[in-house]
Design a protein around this motif. Structure first.
Motif, PDB file in Angstrom:
ATOM      1  N   LEU A  97       0.747  -1.086  -0.021  1.00  9.68           N
ATOM      2  CA  LEU A  97      -0.269  -0.023  -0.014  1.00  9.68           C
ATOM      3  C   LEU A  97       0.921   1.324  -0.020  1.00  9.68           C
ATOM      4  O   LEU A  97       0.335   2.499  -0.622  1.00  9.68           O
ATOM      5  N   SER A  98       2.015   1.112   0.723  1.00 13.76           N
ATOM      6  CA  SER A  98       2.870   2.385   0.711  1.00 13.76           C
ATOM      7  C   SER A  98       3.133   3.068  -0.981  1.00 13.76           C
ATOM      8  O   SER A  98       3.354   4.241  -0.933  1.00 13.76           O
ATOM      9  N   GLY A  99       3.055   2.053  -1.792  1.00 13.21           N
ATOM     10  CA  GLY A  99       3.423   2.312  -2.992  1.00 13.21           C
ATOM     11  C   GLY A  99       2.258   3.422  -3.750  1.00 13.21           C
ATOM     12  O   GLY A  99       2.612   4.309  -4.231  1.00 13.21           O
ATOM     13  N   LEU A 100       0.974   3.157  -3.233  1.00 16.98           N
ATOM     14  CA  LEU A 100      -0.101   3.837  -3.786  1.00 16.98           C
ATOM     15  C   LEU A 100      -0.051   5.280  -2.970  1.00 16.98           C
ATOM     16  O   LEU A 100      -0.342   6.658  -3.666  1.00 16.98           O
ATOM     17  N   VAL A 101       0.254   5.195  -1.740  1.00 18.56           N
ATOM     18  CA  VAL A 101       0.459   6.459  -0.875  1.00 18.56           C
ATOM     19  C   VAL A 101       1.419   7.394  -1.313  1.00 18.56           C
ATOM     20  O   VAL A 101       1.258   8.446  -1.421  1.00 18.56           O
ATOM     21  N   ASN A 102       2.506   6.763  -1.805  1.00 14.54           N
ATOM     22  CA  ASN A 102       3.670   7.466  -2.247  1.00 14.54           C
ATOM     23  C   ASN A 102       3.404   8.062  -3.712  1.00 14.54           C
ATOM     24  O   ASN A 102       3.807   9.415  -3.686  1.00 14.54           O
ATOM     25  N   MET A 103       2.642   7.656  -4.310  1.00 18.82           N
ATOM     26  CA  MET A 103       2.018   8.374  -5.688  1.00 18.82           C
ATOM     27  C   MET A 103       1.297   9.458  -5.398  1.00 18.82           C
ATOM     28  O   MET A 103       1.433  10.408  -5.759  1.00 18.82           O
ATOM     29  N   LEU A 104       0.286   9.502  -4.313  1.00 17.87           N
ATOM     30  CA  LEU A 104      -0.477  10.664  -3.947  1.00 17.87           C
ATOM     31  C   LEU A 104       0.688  11.737  -3.374  1.00 17.87           C
ATOM     32  O   LEU A 104       0.716  12.808  -3.756  1.00 17.87           O
ATOM     33  N   ASN A 105       1.608  11.382  -2.458  1.00 16.77           N
ATOM     34  CA  ASN A 105       2.534  12.054  -1.897  1.00 16.77           C
ATOM     35  C   ASN A 105       3.605  12.706  -2.939  1.00 16.77           C
ATOM     36  O   ASN A 105       3.771  14.050  -2.701  1.00 16.77           O
ATOM     37  N   LYS A 106       3.708  11.970  -4.077  1.00 13.09           N
ATOM     38  CA  LYS A 106       4.706  12.713  -5.085  1.00 13.09           C
ATOM     39  C   LYS A 106       3.782  13.814  -5.685  1.00 13.09           C
ATOM     40  O   LYS A 106       4.299  15.057  -6.179  1.00 13.09           O
ATOM     41  N   ASP A 107       2.546  13.408  -6.065  1.00 16.79           N
ATOM     42  CA  ASP A 107       1.825  14.499  -6.614  1.00 16.79           C
ATOM     43  C   ASP A 107       1.484  15.686  -5.886  1.00 16.79           C
ATOM     44  O   ASP A 107       1.629  17.064  -6.542  1.00 16.79           O
ATOM     45  N   VAL A 108       1.364  15.727  -4.696  1.00 16.39           N
ATOM     46  CA  VAL A 108       0.919  16.853  -3.750  1.00 16.39           C
ATOM     47  C   VAL A 108       2.311  17.710  -3.569  1.00 16.39           C
ATOM     48  O   VAL A 108       2.556  18.610  -3.394  1.00 16.39           O
ATOM     49  N   ALA A 109       3.498  16.873  -3.569  1.00 17.27           N
ATOM     50  CA  ALA A 109       4.761  17.399  -3.317  1.00 17.27           C
ATOM     51  C   ALA A 109       4.889  18.378  -4.555  1.00 17.27           C
ATOM     52  O   ALA A 109       5.662  19.375  -4.422  1.00 17.27           O
ATOM     53  N   ARG A 110       4.688  17.765  -5.566  1.00 12.86           N
ATOM     54  CA  ARG A 110       4.841  18.723  -7.068  1.00 12.86           C
ATOM     55  C   ARG A 110       4.191  20.034  -6.882  1.00 12.86           C
ATOM     56  O   ARG A 110       4.740  20.918  -7.175  1.00 12.86           O
ATOM     57  N   THR A 111       2.832  19.825  -6.456  1.00 13.10           N
ATOM     58  CA  THR A 111       1.851  21.115  -6.270  1.00 13.10           C
ATOM     59  C   THR A 111       2.670  22.068  -5.349  1.00 13.10           C
ATOM     60  O   THR A 111       2.639  23.184  -5.387  1.00 13.10           O
ATOM     61  N   ILE A 112       3.134  21.604  -4.246  1.00 19.08           N
ATOM     62  CA  ILE A 112       3.747  22.338  -3.043  1.00 19.08           C
ATOM     63  C   ILE A 112       4.980  22.929  -3.614  1.00 19.08           C
ATOM     64  O   ILE A 112       5.184  24.198  -3.474  1.00 19.08           O
ATOM     65  N   GLU A 113       5.884  22.406  -4.126  1.00 21.40           N
ATOM     66  CA  GLU A 113       7.140  22.827  -4.745  1.00 21.40           C
ATOM     67  C   GLU A 113       6.842  23.826  -5.824  1.00 21.40           C
ATOM     68  O   GLU A 113       7.629  24.658  -6.085  1.00 21.40           O
ATOM     69  N   TRP A 114       5.871  23.490  -6.435  1.00 21.76           N
ATOM     70  CA  TRP A 114       5.456  24.674  -7.685  1.00 21.76           C
ATOM     71  C   TRP A 114       5.103  25.756  -7.066  1.00 21.76           C
ATOM     72  O   TRP A 114       5.417  26.951  -7.521  1.00 21.76           O
ATOM     73  N   SER A 115       4.216  25.709  -5.972  1.00 23.12           N
ATOM     74  CA  SER A 115       3.773  27.171  -5.440  1.00 23.12           C
ATOM     75  C   SER A 115       4.979  27.815  -4.732  1.00 23.12           C
ATOM     76  O   SER A 115       5.045  29.025  -4.900  1.00 23.12           O
ATOM     77  N   SER A 116       5.873  27.111  -4.126  1.00 25.06           N
ATOM     78  CA  SER A 116       6.961  27.623  -3.380  1.00 25.06           C
ATOM     79  C   SER A 116       7.951  28.517  -4.684  1.00 25.06           C
ATOM     80  O   SER A 116       8.598  29.371  -4.575  1.00 25.06           O
ATOM     81  N   GLU A 117       8.007  27.601  -5.892  1.00 24.54           N
ATOM     82  CA  GLU A 117       9.002  28.050  -6.911  1.00 24.54           C
ATOM     83  C   GLU A 117       8.167  29.320  -7.480  1.00 24.54           C
ATOM     84  O   GLU A 117       9.042  30.456  -7.804  1.00 24.54           O
ATOM     85  N   LYS A 118       6.878  29.496  -7.429  1.00 25.40           N
ATOM     86  CA  LYS A 118       6.257  30.829  -7.777  1.00 25.40           C
ATOM     87  C   LYS A 118       6.594  31.721  -6.900  1.00 25.40           C
ATOM     88  O   LYS A 118       6.909  33.079  -7.508  1.00 25.40           O
ATOM     89  N   LYS A 119       6.701  31.437  -5.569  1.00 22.44           N
ATOM     90  CA  LYS A 119       7.077  32.774  -4.627  1.00 22.44           C
ATOM     91  C   LYS A 119       8.703  33.094  -4.899  1.00 22.44           C
ATOM     92  O   LYS A 119       8.938  34.185  -4.828  1.00 22.44           O
ATOM     93  N   ASN A 120       9.452  31.956  -5.138  1.00 20.40           N
ATOM     94  CA  ASN A 120      10.659  32.383  -5.441  1.00 20.40           C
ATOM     95  C   ASN A 120      11.073  33.161  -6.651  1.00 20.40           C
ATOM     96  O   ASN A 120      11.723  34.187  -6.680  1.00 20.40           O
ATOM     97  N   LYS A 121      10.131  32.903  -7.719  1.00 20.71           N
ATOM     98  CA  LYS A 121      10.309  33.443  -9.149  1.00 20.71           C
ATOM     99  C   LYS A 121       9.850  35.112  -8.653  1.00 20.71           C
ATOM    100  O   LYS A 121      10.422  36.392  -9.270  1.00 20.71           O
TER     101      LYS A 121
END
Lengths: 467, 440
Positions: B344-368
């Protein structure tokens, strides 16, 4: 004295640059206060939304075993004090979210500083930044030539000849500039109190802020005027007061801040976790059925209920074990987190003592404290969040133990009615009256400096020394 | 040229005769050493802590190998967490992700105090776990900031320059003999330029002299010489900008006090007010992220996965990890709950990766957004450039988070493949697991 002050003001008001600068300062302060309040409100709204979101999830939990709900847990989001709009204190670098769950006291995470590139080393442009750095510097610029100009133009001799005591002249010059700084301060506080929902607590805090900043302005203007009187020319007076300002605001806070961490060192995270893990392992492991201490507890309950097996118990022994596990864990957390908090408070105390040498340190500490954004308020939030965690987990464990299920019945569930009955986390910042003991030293240091500069002027600025 | 040398010589005499300036230079030198020492101490602390964790991990690996030998020999029973099962074997493979400090950290602590630098990675880990919090430190001390070399360079060097330069050209005006100087067939600009060049060279050489020993001690010259030379370039450029700004102030100045007031005001505007304003505006535009998206994944969405029936989970796993289709369990039509639960950790990891991308993207917007003010905010631009060189900026820790994610992915892939292929882990297999994490 009043005549000299009035005369000084007349001269200041005649200066167009001074008028323009004053207008600029008042507008800047108004804009900064307004921006600070807006930013604070937006952040607070965002925070409330997050807290509501988490609570809604909790209220709508599907039927589940209480222990599973303890693992599901909750979150506490650190609220912003109303006066965070004035002085952000440590809020930019501390975390904002703390997970509240069974078995563990978590640490607060997700600070603003970790979410982007580094921006300002001196904090956001809030009114505290202007009041701590810009206005004192402006007061220095107004004061450094107040007496030395009179000396350079030989007007000082004329004034003394007219019978004005030198000490009184120095005080009057200094006070006239202090009144100006205090007016800007009062204007800021007035705008602040007009734009936020102020109650008696906010007024008390603002009054203390006015006192702290007012004292600092008195110290800085008196010292600048003193240098102006004692040193041979404008340049020397300016060099001396600027060197003092740099030492106070830039050098000493950082150097002493680092030093106190070395005098009262905190454990490394690894050592801290390892020590807690070690002590925690001596308690009951709620999830390990072959644990020896669990056996002892089991025998105690079997004897108490006069039954032979766990199945005959009218309660759910698993819930009892979980709560026992929590109680033991709480002792461990209290010891180790408590020790850290004690060290942090010792560090703060030692830092505050530096106010004897550096009034800016006292001002900074008092400003953060009275705005409710210092470490004392932060630790209070952490303690209240932990208290809530314990109440929440105990409620769940008690339900697990006494809610009607039997030992080993992990499929037993409670519905959302029960979850809704558990109070949500709410936090109110402590009243400043109850926290004053933490800031007494800052106030005393500011008073000490006020007296020191007064005596310096009184004793060292007579006409024999100056002329 | 001879005249320039003469001016430099007389400037040296002027400097030596001014106790205020010489004391300031000495204090500044002490601040540089103190700042570098702070950086060196943190570099050593991080390095030693990492070595200590690695030593513990080696011990733990040796114990596990011994346990496998004892199980194979039949001298002990399998423990509750059976290490012959891939899930528990991978779980028991000590795998820490480290943010190894660059020796250049001596010159800038950057944002290193705001992040953790080691993390024990499991298949359930995420890149936003609370154990990635910063080292335990006094938050008030952190808010005040540490006196590192970067701070000394960015904020204190301009102040030193002000002390050195405020009466250059101003003293002559104060004493009203400035016109005498221009009578010597020398323009005001050239005269000031010669004097400024002396101080420019003095500060650059002083900094170079003071930081080079630290570069030698910490191994910068061996392992990060290019970065060190880039740092020297940045120092030269940064100081040149301040000298240029102050040159214009002194050219049009009306005396020492006037110049000092203007210089300190420029410092105040560029070092405190503009960065503070941009900080405030960026917070207004991008409020602090409470990470509710991530919290939702770690609780609600994960819970939803745990609620799904095993058949559905099996289908989801096969869809998410096509490599599993060729495994032993994939060809088996029966449902094995243990295999599914361990996957199951495989499926949870997929969700975590998706949300991490969104969070990193929003931080990147702030950095820009922050970077878009570089021209208006040169001080912070240089500060972040130095942090980047010393591997202590936001992006260094973003790369570290990527390393953690890579390690999580490896753990999950190992668990999935070996669990679905019904592998029994023995000593050799365990050593293979250990080796696979050493590559990161």
């Amino acid at each position: 004295m009043i005549n000299i002050i009035l005369n000084e003001w007349k001269m200041l008001v005649r200066n167009r640059v001074f008028i323009y600068l004053t207008i600029f300062f008042v507008l800047s302060l108004s804009l900064v206060v307004w921006m600070g309040i807006n930013q604070n409100s937006a952040q607070q709204e965002y925070r409330n939304k997050a807290q509501r979101h988490v609570r809604t999830q909790w209220d709508n939990l599907e039927a589940m075993n209480p222990h599973r709900a303890a693992h599901y847990g909750s979150y506490a989001f650190k609220p912003n004090n109303l006066l965070n709009s004035m002085d952000g204190g440590i809020n930019d670098i501390t975390g904002n979210v703390i997970q509240l769950e069974g078995h563990v006291q978590n640490e607060i995470v997700y600070s603003e500083a970790s979410q982007s590139l580094s921006i300002s080393k001196f904090g956001k442009l809030k009114s505290s930044l202007l009041l701590q750095y810009v206005i004192p510097l402006f007061l220095i610029f107004l004061a450094y030539g107040s007496i030395s100009n009179e000396k350079e133009t030989q007007r000082l001799k004329l004034l003394i000849f007219q019978g004005i005591p030198m000490t009184r002249l120095v005080f009057a010059k200094s006070l006239s500039i202090w009144i100006y700084g205090s007016s800007l301060l009062l204007a800021t506080v007035f705008i602040q109190s007009m734009l936020i929902r102020s109650d008696s607590e906010v007024f008390r805090r603002l009054t203390l802020l006015v006192f702290s900043y007012g004292s600092y302005y008195y110290i800085i203007t008196s010292l600048a005027t003193y240098f102006s009187a004692r040193l041979k020319n404008n340049t020397s007076a300016l060099s001396a007061i600027l060197a003092t300002w740099i030492l106070w605001t830039i050098f000493l806070p950082k150097i002493w801040g680092n030093a106190v961490e070395k005098i009262h060192p905190l454990p490394s995270r690894m050592a801290f976790k390892a020590a807690m893990k070690e002590e925690r392992s001596k308690g009951i492991d709620g999830h390990n059925p072959s644990d020896k201490r669990r056996e002892e507890l089991k025998n105690k309950y079997l004897t108490e209920y006069k039954v032979d097996s766990l199945q005959q118990l009218p309660i759910n022994f698993d819930g009892i074990v979980m709560q026992e596990d929590e109680e033991y864990g709480n002792l461990v957390w209290d010891k180790h987190f408590g020790s850290n908090y004690t060290i942090l408070q010792k560090q703060k105390g030692l830092y505050q003592v530096s106010g004897l040498l550096n009034p800016f340190a006292s001002l900074q500490s008092a400003s953060m404290g009275f705005c409710g954004t210092d470490m004392i308020h932060h630790l209070d939030f952490l303690k209240k969040a932990e208290d809530y965690r314990r109440i929440l987990i105990k409620a769940l464990n008690d339900k697990h133990a006494y809610g009607g299920s039997k030992t080993g019945d992990w499929g037993w569930t409670v519905d959302s009615t029960f979850f809704r009955s558990v109070q949500g986390f709410s936090y109110e910042s402590p009243k400043i009256n109850d926290q004053m003991n933490y800031y007494l030293i800052d106030i005393l240091c500011l008073l000490w400096w006020g007296l020191l500069v007064t005596f310096m002027i009184k004793l060292n600025t007579n006409k024999k020394i100056i002329l | 040229m001879t005249r320039y040398i003469e001016i430099a010589q007389s400037e040296f005499v002027h400097l030596v005769r001014s106790p205020f300036k010489t004391i300031s230079l000495i204090l500044f030198g002490a601040a540089v050493i103190y700042g570098c020492q702070n950086g060196y101490d943190l570099f050593k602390t991080h390095s030693n802590e990492i070595i200590s964790i690695q030593a513990n991990n080696d011990k733990s690996i040796a114990n596990m190998i011994l346990q496998y030998e004892e199980i194979e020999q039949g001298t002990i029973d399998k423990p509750r967490r059976d290490p012959t099962i891939p899930y528990w074997a991978v779980w028991s493979t000590p795998s820490h992700a480290f943010k190894y400090p660059s020796p250049m950290m001596v010159f800038s602590l950057g944002q290193s105090e705001q992040y953790g630098y080691y993390k024990r990675v499991t298949n359930w880990s995420t890149i936003f776990d609370s154990d990635l919090a910063e080292e335990i430190a006094n938050p008030e001390r952190m808010a005040i900031g540490t006196l590192d070399f970067n701070f000394v360079l960015i904020y204190l060097t301009p102040i030193l320059i002000i002390i050195l330069l405020f009466n250059i050209g101003g003293l002559e005006k104060d004493l009203r003999f400035d016109n005498l100087i221009y009578l010597n067939n020398l323009s005001k600009e050239r005269w000031l330029l010669a004097r400024f060049s002396f101080y420019y060279l003095l500060t650059v050489l002083l900094l170079l002299m003071l930081i080079t020993p630290y570069a030698l001690f910490s191994g910068v010259l061996q392992s990060a010489s290019l970065e060190f030379f880039k740092l020297l370039l940045i120092i030269s450029l940064y100081l040149l900008i301040w000298y240029t700004a102050f040159f214009f102030i002194n050219v049009s100045g009306n005396g020492s006090s006037d110049q000092a007031v203007k210089m300190i005001s420029v410092w105040l505007v560029f070092c405190i007010i503009i960065p503070g304003a941009i900080h405030q505006i960026s917070s207004l535009k991008y409020p602090t992220n409470y990470m509710t998206d991530y919290l939702d994944v770690s609780r609600d969405q994960s819970n939803k996965i745990f609620e799904l029936p095993s058949e559905t989970l099996r289908e989801e796993l096969l869809k998410a990890f096509p490599i599993l289709q060729t495994t032993l369990y994939a060809s088996d039509t029966s449902v094995n709950k243990a295999i599914i639960n361990r996957s199951l950790s495989g499926l949870v990891n997929m969700l975590n990766k998706d949300v991490a991308r969104t969070i990193e993207w929003s931080s990147e917007k702030k950095n820009k957004f922050i970077k878009s003010f570089s021209l208006l905010n040169p001080v912070i631009y240089f500060q972040n450039e130095i942090n980047a060189l010393t591997d202590t900026d936001y992006y260094a820790y973003k790369r570290y988070r990527s390393d953690i994610q890579e390690m999580i992915d490896i753990k999950i892939n190992l668990i999935l493949e070996d669990t679905w292929n019904k592998v029994t882990v023995d000593k050799e297999k365990y050593i293979q697991y250990v080796e696979s994490f050493k590559k990161i």
